[in-house]
Write an enzyme that holds these catalytic residues in place. Structure first.
Site, short mmCIF file in Angstrom:
data_model
loop_
_atom_site.label_atom_id
_atom_site.label_comp_id
_atom_site.label_asym_id
_atom_site.label_seq_id
_atom_site.Cartn_x
_atom_site.Cartn_y
_atom_site.Cartn_z
N LEU A 319 0.81 -1.22 0.00
CA LEU A 319 0.00 0.00 0.00
C LEU A 319 0.84 1.27 0.00
O LEU A 319 0.42 2.29 -0.53
CB LEU A 319 -0.93 0.01 1.22
CG LEU A 319 -1.96 -1.12 1.29
CD1 LEU A 319 -2.75 -1.03 2.59
CD2 LEU A 319 -2.89 -1.08 0.09
N ASP A 440 2.02 16.23 10.30
CA ASP A 440 2.20 15.80 8.91
C ASP A 440 0.87 15.61 8.19
O ASP A 440 0.65 14.60 7.53
CB ASP A 440 3.02 14.51 8.86
CG ASP A 440 3.62 14.25 7.47
OD1 ASP A 440 3.72 15.22 6.68
OD2 ASP A 440 3.97 13.10 7.17
#
Length: 737
Positions: A319, A440
């Site tokens: 992923l 983030d």
């Protein structure tokens, strides 16, 4: 069930209304006036009836299949007030004072009182919509706020809300500033109305009551470095379950226990001989080849690898990957649903320590939100396998970034932007109350819960204008999500606010100015990142596509339409001189040298000692041509959908902006010219939606982190009271493919 819409008129009595005739000799023409009045009244009522019918048809068609929250299979079906509807007057917004479909002027005979501000100064036409909501959303006032006798909010020392400007050059908004007149309440997605209440949370330092913080003080930001000792102390308390490799015996323990004693001895003897003769058993050999680690500590991805206790997990796909390790799509043979996401951390001490911090943060989130109602990814379990820390979570859809890359039109509808913004800000509000800073936030770290969408074929001309990559990925279609629910992921860089603060955080494109300038950073950096994400959803591309500090700072000033405040630049010089806190190693060479120590201003374009410009032409174009002041920049993009008449100036109040737009629309109607087929679709509700959106962005993009709007204040912003009719509303939970 389609939405029910009630349309009615609000009538007010006035003392001096001339709607009845008087008796006496002075009224010789009373019968004629009565006849004319009756004629005008009949004519007006007919026009009003036509207007009601058209508005009712328009809104009903748009809402019929758009907001059916009572479907049994709807995941966002309201959990509270499930069978209640409410009359949504709270979300009313202003309409044009001169409706276009009515040419008859209704005069007020009480002209001498027209300048008087009165609650009954006009007869308003109210469109009342029954709209279900998921939660109530009470107003949460900051501690420094109060309500005066006029029911207005009075705030002191609260820079997040803004105050009235004393100069005519800049217009700064305040909540509840404008009187609502002819009003219409447009629909909002349920996700746009999610509420947030301050609660008592359990956090690692045993503090149960977290006081919602308004902002960070200057001293906190200037000296903020956090404590390495607290980080290490917290990580030492982390206990990881060791997941052992599969036993060298081919039989599972239960099967071995069921064997007779004589057969068991033979089985053990045979396995031992095989193990010693070959150096390892077949199972051990299989395990070794199943889960390899390279010289840098990275797991080497291989489909159908088996790992975990008893071969529990089977690798099916990769992923994502980064410096931290890899994220795998796996089959979980123990629980259903079978598919899960497993984050495999690098087998290096540095990254293992960081993973322990992430684990503590995920555990804190899970303890305080076990149902996942605050849109944060929840940890299922964790274990240590062959020196790799593995974090197991639920598997969701692609990230917003990946969805945009595969879309013919990367821009999101306004209703979806509002829903995503509400979820993001609410989630960050929850994290900040837990004392957690994400650091983030970006489209790559925002997952879409359900990728089902409506695909619209794009015109050939539009398809031809797409890049080859986007054309192939989108197959020439625009995709509109049926449900914009999201989850925030990747807490690998997140910290507890009292623990160690690295000098540099965030991906460059979403990095707040206080980080670039080497100042202390804290909770406000998440707000800046969210603002960058929201602009990206509107324009379809990154707001700051740069890779170095000087260009980044020049773009910041251009987009904000103002230079950096001299006080924060002065703090930058002061902090550097006295070596306070943590500073980036390249701060002097890439940031400080570009500021004039006398004027405290950024020297861009860059010049050498002889005065020659040394900034490259390519860099100049990126700053001067690819961006503009934010309100102007977004207006240019919105014109693609609403025509050239849409123009927003954040230095003017909304009424002045709309007056200018209305003049353009009137001129175009008179000249029968239109540069876009969608120009006439622009109405005041749509304009106000985008005006207040830009107003919120302006507060989130405040240079000074001590004055930047907080997550809690952002949730109370006017924009979240406004709706819009667009493709996002029309496709919400649409059953058609």
């Amino acid at each position: 069930m389609s939405q029910n819409i009630q349309i009615g008129t609000r009538k007010r009595s006035r003392a001096n209304m001339n709607n009845s005739t008087t008796t006496g000799p002075a009224n010789n023409t009373s019968s004629n006036k009565t006849f004319l009045d009756n004629f005008e009244e009949t004519r007006t009522n007919k026009l009003l009836d036509e207007m009601f019918a058209r508005q009712n048809s328009f809104l009903t068609d748009n809402l019929r299949n758009s907001l059916d929250l009572n479907q049994a299979d709807n995941p966002l079906r309201p959990r509270q007030h499930q069978h209640q509807l409410f009359l949504d007057n709270e979300n009313a917004i202003e309409l044009d004072e001169e409706p276009r479909i009515i040419n008859t002027t209704i005069n007020n005979s009480n002209n001498h009182n027209s300048s008087r501000v009165d609650e009954d100064a006009d007869d308003d036409i109210i469109f009342i919509k029954e709209q279900p909501i998921q939660f109530s959303s009470p107003l949460i006032l900051p501690s420094s706020s109060s309500i005066n006798n006029n029911n207005n909010i009075v705030t002191s020392n609260n820079p997040g809300c803004g105050t009235a400007a004393t100069s005519n050059s800049t217009y700064i908004t305040t909540p509840k500033k404008f009187k609502k007149q002819r009003t219409i309440s447009l629909p909002q997605l349920p996700l746009s109305k999610l509420s947030y209440q301050s609660n008592y949370f359990n956090v690692p330092d045993q503090t149960n009551a977290i006081v919602p913080r308004v902002t960070q003080t200057e001293n906190e930001l200037l000296h903020l470095t956090g404590s390495c000792a607290k980080t290490l102390e917290g990580n030492k308390a982390v206990n990881l379950t060791i997941a052992h490799s599969t036993s060298p015996f081919s039989n599972p323990p239960a099967q071995i226990a069921s064997l007779p004693q004589s057969n068991l001895k033979k089985q053990i003897g045979s396995s031992l001989r095989k193990f010693t003769s070959n150096g390892s058993s077949e199972s051990a050999s299989s395990n070794k080849s199943n889960f390899k680690t390279d010289k840098d500590g990275h797991y080497v991805y291989q489909e159908n690898d088996i790992f975990g206790s008893g071969g529990r997990f089977v690798v099916k796909d990769l992923l994502g990957q980064g410096t931290f390790g890899k994220v795998l799509k796996c089959i979980d043979n123990k629980y259903e649903p079978n598919y899960v996401a497993v984050k495999v951390i690098r087998a290096v001490d540095r990254y293992r320590e960081a993973a322990k911090t992430e684990l503590r943060i995920l555990q804190t989130i899970l303890n305080n939100d076990p149902q996942g109602q605050f849109q944060c990814l929840l940890l299922r379990e964790c274990f240590d396998y062959k020196n790799h820390i593995c974090l197991v979570t639920d598997l969701y859809g692609r990230s917003i970034y990946d969805f945009m890359c595969s879309n013919g039109i990367a821009r999101f509808p306004g209703s979806h932007i509002q829903a995503i913004a509400r979820q993001l800000i609410r989630s960050v509000c929850f994290l900040h109350d837990l004392g957690i800073i994400h650091t983030d936030l970006k489209p790559e770290n925002i997952l879409i819960c359900d990728e089902t969408h409506i695909a619209q074929k794009l015109p050939l001309k539009t398809v031809q204008s797409l890049s080859k990559r986007r054309r192939e990925a989108s197959k020439g279609k625009r995709k509109i999500l049926k449900n914009p629910e999201i989850k925030i992921i990747d807490f690998g860089s997140a910290i507890f606010h009292y623990e160690y603060h690295p000098p540099v955080i965030s991906t460059r494109h979403y990095r707040a100015p206080e980080i670039v300038l080497g100042l202390g950073w804290s909770f406000p950096c998440d707000i800046w990142s969210i603002a960058c994400v929201l602009v990206e959803l509107v324009i379809g591309e990154s707001l700051y596509p740069i890779h170095e500090n000087l260009e980044h700072m020049a773009m910041m000033q251009r987009i904000n339409g103002t230079p950096f405040p001299t006080d924060i630049i002065d703090k930058m010089f002061y902090k550097s001189k006295h070596k306070l806190g943590n500073s980036p190693s390249d701060l002097n060479s890439t940031v400080i040298k570009h500021f004039d120590r006398k004027t405290l201003s950024l020297q861009w374009p860059e010049k050498n000692k002889r005065g020659d410009t040394i900034t490259t032409e390519k860099s100049m174009k990126r700053v001067l041509q690819s961006c503009d002041r934010l309100d102007i920049y977004i207006s240019k993009v919105l014109k693609q959908d609403y025509g050239d008449s849409l123009s927003i100036n954040w230095n003017l109040p909304p009424e002045k902006n709309w007056s200018l737009i209305n003049s353009k629309l009137a001129w175009k109607r008179q000249t029968h010219s239109s540069s876009s087929s969608t120009t006439d679709e622009l109405d005041k509700e749509t304009f106000l939606f985008w005006y207040w959106f830009i107003d919120l962005l302006r507060k989130m993009f405040e240079f000074d982190p001590t004055k930047r709007i907080t997550a809690k204040d952002a949730l109370d912003h006017e924009w979240f009271n406004l709706g819009i009719l667009d493709d996002g509303i029309a496709t919400y939970n649409n059953t058609q493919g």
